[in-house]
Write a protein that holds these residues in place. Structure first.
Motif, PDB file in Angstrom:
ATOM      1  N   LEU A  36       0.915  -0.930  -0.152  1.00  0.00           N
ATOM      2  CA  LEU A  36      -0.179   0.155   0.100  1.00  0.00           C
ATOM      3  C   LEU A  36       0.778   1.397  -0.012  1.00  0.00           C
ATOM      4  N   ASP A  37       0.896   1.805  -1.242  1.00  0.00           N
ATOM      5  CA  ASP A  37       1.756   3.124  -1.257  1.00  0.00           C
ATOM      6  C   ASP A  37       0.960   4.366  -0.736  1.00  0.00           C
ATOM      7  N   GLU A  38       1.525   5.481  -0.694  1.00  0.00           N
ATOM      8  CA  GLU A  38       0.991   6.850   0.207  1.00  0.00           C
ATOM      9  C   GLU A  38       0.120   6.181   1.222  1.00  0.00           C
ATOM     10  N   PHE A  39       0.697   5.611   1.962  1.00  0.00           N
ATOM     11  CA  PHE A  39      -0.042   5.103   3.155  1.00  0.00           C
ATOM     12  C   PHE A  39      -0.756   5.877   4.173  1.00  0.00           C
ATOM     13  N   ASP A  40      -0.232   7.179   4.112  1.00  0.00           N
ATOM     14  CA  ASP A  40      -0.505   8.254   5.025  1.00  0.00           C
ATOM     15  C   ASP A  40      -2.040   8.503   4.687  1.00  0.00           C
ATOM     16  N   ALA A  41      -2.334   8.411   3.347  1.00  0.00           N
ATOM     17  CA  ALA A  41      -3.914   8.705   3.013  1.00  0.00           C
ATOM     18  C   ALA A  41      -4.740   8.055   3.745  1.00  0.00           C
ATOM     19  N   LEU A  42      -4.394   6.736   4.401  1.00  0.00           N
ATOM     20  CA  LEU A  42      -5.084   6.117   5.102  1.00  0.00           C
ATOM     21  C   LEU A  42      -4.998   6.124   6.758  1.00  0.00           C
ATOM     22  N   ALA A  43      -3.828   6.396   7.082  1.00  0.00           N
ATOM     23  CA  ALA A  43      -3.224   6.326   8.383  1.00  0.00           C
ATOM     24  C   ALA A  43      -2.909   7.611   9.082  1.00  0.00           C
ATOM     25  N   ARG A  44      -3.429   8.489   8.412  1.00  0.00           N
ATOM     26  CA  ARG A  44      -2.943   9.843   9.101  1.00  0.00           C
ATOM     27  C   ARG A  44      -3.440   9.878  10.707  1.00  0.00           C
ATOM     28  N   THR A  45      -2.601  10.546  11.406  1.00  0.00           N
ATOM     29  CA  THR A  45      -2.878  10.662  12.858  1.00  0.00           C
ATOM     30  C   THR A  45      -4.415  11.225  13.252  1.00  0.00           C
ATOM     31  N   ARG A  46      -4.811  10.506  14.249  1.00  0.00           N
ATOM     32  CA  ARG A  46      -6.243  10.949  14.495  1.00  0.00           C
ATOM     33  C   ARG A  46      -6.151  12.268  15.720  1.00  0.00           C
ATOM     34  N   HIS A 100       0.573   7.594  15.463  1.00  0.00           N
ATOM     35  CA  HIS A 100       1.527   6.785  16.346  1.00  0.00           C
ATOM     36  C   HIS A 100       1.439   5.371  16.517  1.00  0.00           C
ATOM     37  N   ALA A 101      -0.201   5.056  16.622  1.00  0.00           N
ATOM     38  CA  ALA A 101      -0.637   3.510  17.089  1.00  0.00           C
ATOM     39  C   ALA A 101      -0.231   2.650  15.744  1.00  0.00           C
ATOM     40  N   ILE A 102      -0.457   3.451  14.677  1.00  0.00           N
ATOM     41  CA  ILE A 102      -0.110   2.761  13.438  1.00  0.00           C
ATOM     42  C   ILE A 102       1.245   2.313  13.291  1.00  0.00           C
ATOM     43  N   TRP A 103       2.118   3.218  13.443  1.00  0.00           N
ATOM     44  CA  TRP A 103       3.636   3.394  13.438  1.00  0.00           C
ATOM     45  C   TRP A 103       4.231   2.292  14.399  1.00  0.00           C
ATOM     46  N   ARG A 104       3.607   2.162  15.539  1.00  0.00           N
ATOM     47  CA  ARG A 104       3.927   1.202  16.447  1.00  0.00           C
ATOM     48  C   ARG A 104       4.092  -0.565  15.931  1.00  0.00           C
ATOM     49  N   ARG A 105       2.610  -0.484  15.011  1.00  0.00           N
ATOM     50  CA  ARG A 105       2.476  -1.824  14.630  1.00  0.00           C
ATOM     51  C   ARG A 105       3.175  -2.576  13.531  1.00  0.00           C
ATOM     52  N   PHE A 106       4.254  -1.863  13.274  1.00  0.00           N
ATOM     53  CA  PHE A 106       4.986  -2.227  12.171  1.00  0.00           C
ATOM     54  C   PHE A 106       6.401  -2.839  12.848  1.00  0.00           C
ATOM     55  N   ASP A 107       6.935  -4.230  12.502  1.00  0.00           N
ATOM     56  CA  ASP A 107       8.136  -4.738  13.340  1.00  0.00           C
ATOM     57  C   ASP A 107       9.164  -4.283  12.448  1.00  0.00           C
ATOM     58  N   THR A 108       9.190  -3.827  11.213  1.00  0.00           N
ATOM     59  CA  THR A 108      10.343  -3.667  10.601  1.00  0.00           C
ATOM     60  C   THR A 108      10.051  -2.110   9.823  1.00  0.00           C
ATOM     61  N   LYS A 109      11.052  -1.377   9.873  1.00  0.00           N
ATOM     62  CA  LYS A 109      10.948   0.128   9.429  1.00  0.00           C
ATOM     63  C   LYS A 109      12.357   0.222   8.525  1.00  0.00           C
ATOM     64  N   MET A 110      12.094   0.926   7.339  1.00  0.00           N
ATOM     65  CA  MET A 110      13.151   1.054   6.490  1.00  0.00           C
ATOM     66  C   MET A 110      13.157   2.636   6.147  1.00  0.00           C
TER      67      MET A 110
END
Length: 279
Positions: free
Chosen positions: A131-141, A182-192
């Motif tokens: 999913l590209d441009e992920f911020d379109a769905l996962a922007r901070t609440r 922030h909650a979305i960010w924490r769900r990712f076990d690998t960050k590049m």
């Protein structure tokens, strides 16, 4: 049932009368990613990720979770999408490239439902869901300017990430990592983290793009300097423009043609990258 049979027997979910994703076979992914250049840090992350997946049983024996979610962040044109193609090819899985134009609906309740459908598909069919441009769905609440209803989409996304399991991998990419919830960010076990290519990465990428094209003797070293601060995407387009000029004029690829192409293309150079190389 084999991975390919399971893939072929399942249909992509649809929205607005269209498939929610475009699917690429591992072979197609290989062609797409043939010019990928990863930074040393990101190359290590990908190699370790692959090694872990190849040792699933050992990790299960030690009750250590196997990673299945990768967040890629950084400026446009720095290789995030290519990495998704590359990893899918390396894992021998199809790449399912989610389409935001079908996922996002005027009625946000439909958007949340579409998000759940594409994740359910990926849980059922071994693949790399991207999913590209992920911020379109996962922007901070936390942003009061956003439509309150959008927080429900983020909540749905959080549930999908928590429930994501099986043989599939989820990859997301954003240019706006500071705006992710922030909650979305924490769900990712690998960050590049992706940055414009430094000198050694430009050298490697330029060699790949030049390939077997005839050049003047000093071309590659001059090109590395002339393309400083450019993204991979800009380097590719400038090089293609220079190649076309060389073909039209019946000459080898030269630094002069490259300079002309830069002047016509007018790339937006990364000033931070330029400054760091000058230090």
């Amino acid at each position: 049932m084999s991975k390919s049979n399971r893939f072929n027997s399942s249909r992509l979910p649809t929205a607005k009368g269209m498939d929610m994703a475009t699917v690429y076979s591992p072979k197609e992914c290989s062609r797409k990613a043939k010019h990928i250049v990863l930074s040393p840090a990101n190359k290590t992350i990908i190699e370790e990720f692959q090694a872990i997946l190849a040792m699933k049983e050992q990790f299960e024996e030690h009750d250590v979770p196997v990673p299945n979610k990768i967040m890629m962040f950084g400026p446009p044109g720095t290789g995030k999408t290519l990495t998704a193609f590359y990893l899918a090819e390396r894992l021998g899985l199809p790449l399912v490239l989610a389409r935001l134009d079908t996922l996002i609906h005027a009625h946000l309740g439909e958007t949340g439902s579409n998000v759940r459908k594409i994740f359910e598909y990926a849980k059922a069919v071994p693949c790399v869901l991207f999913l590209d441009e992920f911020d379109a769905l996962a922007r901070t609440r936390d942003n009061n300017d956003e439509v309150k209803e959008m927080s429900r989409v983020v909540n749905t996304l959080l549930q999908c990430l928590d429930e994501f399991s099986g043989e599939s991998i989820f990859m997301a990419a954003t240019n706006l990592e500071t705006e992710l919830d922030h909650a979305i960010w924490r769900r990712f076990d690998t960050k590049m983290n992706y940055l414009p290519p430094d000198r050694s990465c430009r050298e490697e990428y330029i060699r790949l793009v030049v390939d077997k094209f005839e050049t003047e003797d000093v071309f590659e070293s001059r090109a590395v300097d002339l393309l400083q601060g450019c993204s991979y995407a800009d380097i590719e387009q400038i090089m293609l423009k220079a190649k076309r000029k060389a073909i039209i004029t019946g000459q080898n690829l030269t630094a002069g043609l490259l300079q002309t192409s830069i002047g016509e293309y007018l790339p937006q150079r990364n000033e931070r990258s330029l400054a760091e190389e000058l230090e």
